[in-house]
Design a protein around this motif. Structure first.
Motif, mmCIF file in Angstrom:
data_model
loop_
_atom_site.group_PDB
_atom_site.id
_atom_site.type_symbol
_atom_site.label_atom_id
_atom_site.label_comp_id
_atom_site.label_asym_id
_atom_site.label_seq_id
_atom_site.Cartn_x
_atom_site.Cartn_y
_atom_site.Cartn_z
ATOM 1 N N THR A 1 -4.917 18.150 -11.771
ATOM 2 C CA THR A 1 -4.505 17.640 -13.177
ATOM 3 C C THR A 1 -3.317 18.294 -13.994
ATOM 4 N N GLN A 2 -2.450 17.498 -14.739
ATOM 5 C CA GLN A 2 -1.487 17.914 -15.180
ATOM 6 C C GLN A 2 -1.534 17.495 -16.740
ATOM 7 N N HIS A 3 -0.950 18.061 -17.906
ATOM 8 C CA HIS A 3 -1.054 17.642 -19.142
ATOM 9 C C HIS A 3 0.199 17.235 -19.948
ATOM 10 N N PHE A 4 0.869 16.397 -18.923
ATOM 11 C CA PHE A 4 2.308 16.029 -19.332
ATOM 12 C C PHE A 4 2.523 14.481 -18.831
ATOM 13 N N GLY B 1 3.560 27.837 -7.760
ATOM 14 C CA GLY B 1 3.654 26.154 -7.435
ATOM 15 C C GLY B 1 2.301 26.085 -6.952
ATOM 16 N N GLU B 2 1.931 24.497 -6.875
ATOM 17 C CA GLU B 2 0.367 23.985 -6.409
ATOM 18 C C GLU B 2 0.814 23.055 -5.450
ATOM 19 N N GLN C 1 3.498 23.252 -12.621
ATOM 20 C CA GLN C 1 2.671 22.921 -13.910
ATOM 21 C C GLN C 1 1.510 22.068 -13.814
ATOM 22 N N THR C 2 0.737 22.511 -12.728
ATOM 23 C CA THR C 2 -0.453 21.584 -12.397
ATOM 24 C C THR C 2 -1.420 22.569 -12.214
#
Length: 402
Positions: free
Chosen positions: A227-230, A382-383, A392-393
């Motif tokens: 998930t990412q919030h962007f 990093g993911e 940013q995940t």
């Protein structure tokens, strides 16, 4: 020896923490500074169940050689893998200067691992040999278990990789293709934002310039997630000068990269810091979806070094954030719909997400969420999820009950 104190900076834990009976899978955290004491507390914290594998996430402040020896001494024949971090996630949520561990019970898991040396020289053909070896060893291990796992057993893979090797894209893409239909997640090791050296742990030693691949097989329900919030905005930028080998962007829109980035995010003339990069990432559209391409640092010549692959001609879009707490709650709702209330979430959280939580004073709130849903893991450079290396995940695997 298991009290927890929650502060504005997140939980502080004194002594080893272990889950109460029935409280998910074995997890533990220690802040003991001496490696022998820390390893002893982790061993005690994981309890008495027979373990197939222990995964350890360690602050880079530990003496690695002494810690590797101490862990091997405490866990004996049980394999221990892991990596260095840019922050840890323990049973009480976000923490620092800690050693965090999770144990995978032999009763429920069959696990095989492999070390990949010299990932900076990794070639796509290497992934075929690694995948074949893992799958063959998995099948042999499954066939020799005293109590079979059963026909419903499924597999997932985890990758832990040197976070400064700049090899993540090649390794994760090739491994995902070689493993075919097996879901994969992982993350890049950290060193508390020093950007000097990161390490992975395998077979009693910490290795630079390496990666560890683990193949898990279980009858427990699980789901690999991200998930990412962007979301994307209408502010675009084109990379017009870059050094792809070193992930450096020299020019954006034919202007010095740092200066033009600052203008586009509305911070012209401001010093560019990790907090700004955390709050104002850029995204790139791949396969119909937007993926974050986070900036690591600004250089003296106003160029920008990225955490992910970058090249000339790429169109980047300034991203806009949504509420990260609501985003996390939505992720948990989806996980629970798939596997029920998880016994464990093994999570990889980008360090820039954590910096943003600190900046927005959401650390305690998010720590509470992480603890409540049994998240253990680390903050990464990093993911990885399936064939993608992202930034940013929050990614990982959620494992349900029996």
């Amino acid at each position: 020896m298991s009290a927890q104190e929650i502060s504005a900076d997140g939980p502080t834990v004194h002594g080893p923490v272990r889950p109460a009976s029935g409280d998910g899978m074995p997890r533990a955290v220690t802040h003991a500074e001496r490696p022998d004491e820390a390893a002893r507390e982790l061993r005690a914290g994981l309890g008495e169940a027979a373990l197939e594998l222990v995964v350890v996430f360690c602050a880079p402040s530990y003496d690695r050689e002494a810690l590797a020896d101490a862990l091997a001494g405490q866990f004996g024949m049980v394999p221990v893998i892991g990596c260095t971090t840019a922050g840890e996630i323990g049973p009480g949520g976000y923490t620092t200067n800690a050693l965090v561990a999770v144990g995978f019970p032999t009763e429920d898991f069959c696990i095989v691992t492999a070390l990949v040396d010299h990932v900076d020289r990794f070639e796509i053909a290497d992934s075929t040999a690694i995948a074949r070896s893992l799958l063959s060893r998995r099948d042999r291990a499954m066939g020799t278990r005293p109590v079979p796992l059963g026909e419903d057993a499924r597999s997932f893979a985890m990758l832990l990789i040197d976070g400064l090797s700049m090899s993540e894209e090649t390794v994760v893409s090739a491994l995902h293709n070689a493993l075919i239909d097996i879901p994969l997640f992982g993350a890049s090791a950290g060193d508390d934002l020093h950007f000097e050296r990161t390490f992975v742990l395998h077979e009693g030693a910490f290795h630079p310039n390496g990666a560890v691949v683990a193949l898990f097989t279980t009858t427990r329900p699980f789901t690999v997630f991200r998930t990412q919030h962007f979301v994307s905005s209408d502010r675009k930028m084109v990379v017009t000068g870059a050094d792809p080998q070193h992930r450096i962007v020299h020019e954006i829109n034919a202007e010095p990269a740092g200066r033009e980035y600052a203008r586009l995010v509305g911070l012209e003339g401001e010093p560019l810091t990790p907090m700004i990069f955390a709050s104002h990432p850029v995204v790139v559209r791949v396969g119909g979806q937007y993926h974050v391409r986070s900036i690591q640092k600004v250089n003296d010549d106003e160029s920008l070094t990225f955490f992910c692959a970058i090249d000339e001609g790429i169109v980047l879009t300034v991203a806009e954030g949504v509420d990260p707490v609501s985003n996390f709650d939505g992720l948990i709702e989806g996980i629970e719909a798939e596997v029920g209330a998880p016994d464990l979430i093994l999570g990889c959280d980008c360090i820039l997400r954590r910096l943003e939580m600190e900046q927005r004073q959401l650390n305690a709130v998010m720590s509470d969420r992480l603890a409540r849903h049994r998240v253990v893991g680390f903050c990464a450079y990093g993911e990885q999820v399936n064939g993608m290396h992202v930034n940013q995940t929050f990614t990982g695997v959620a494992i349900g009950g029996r």
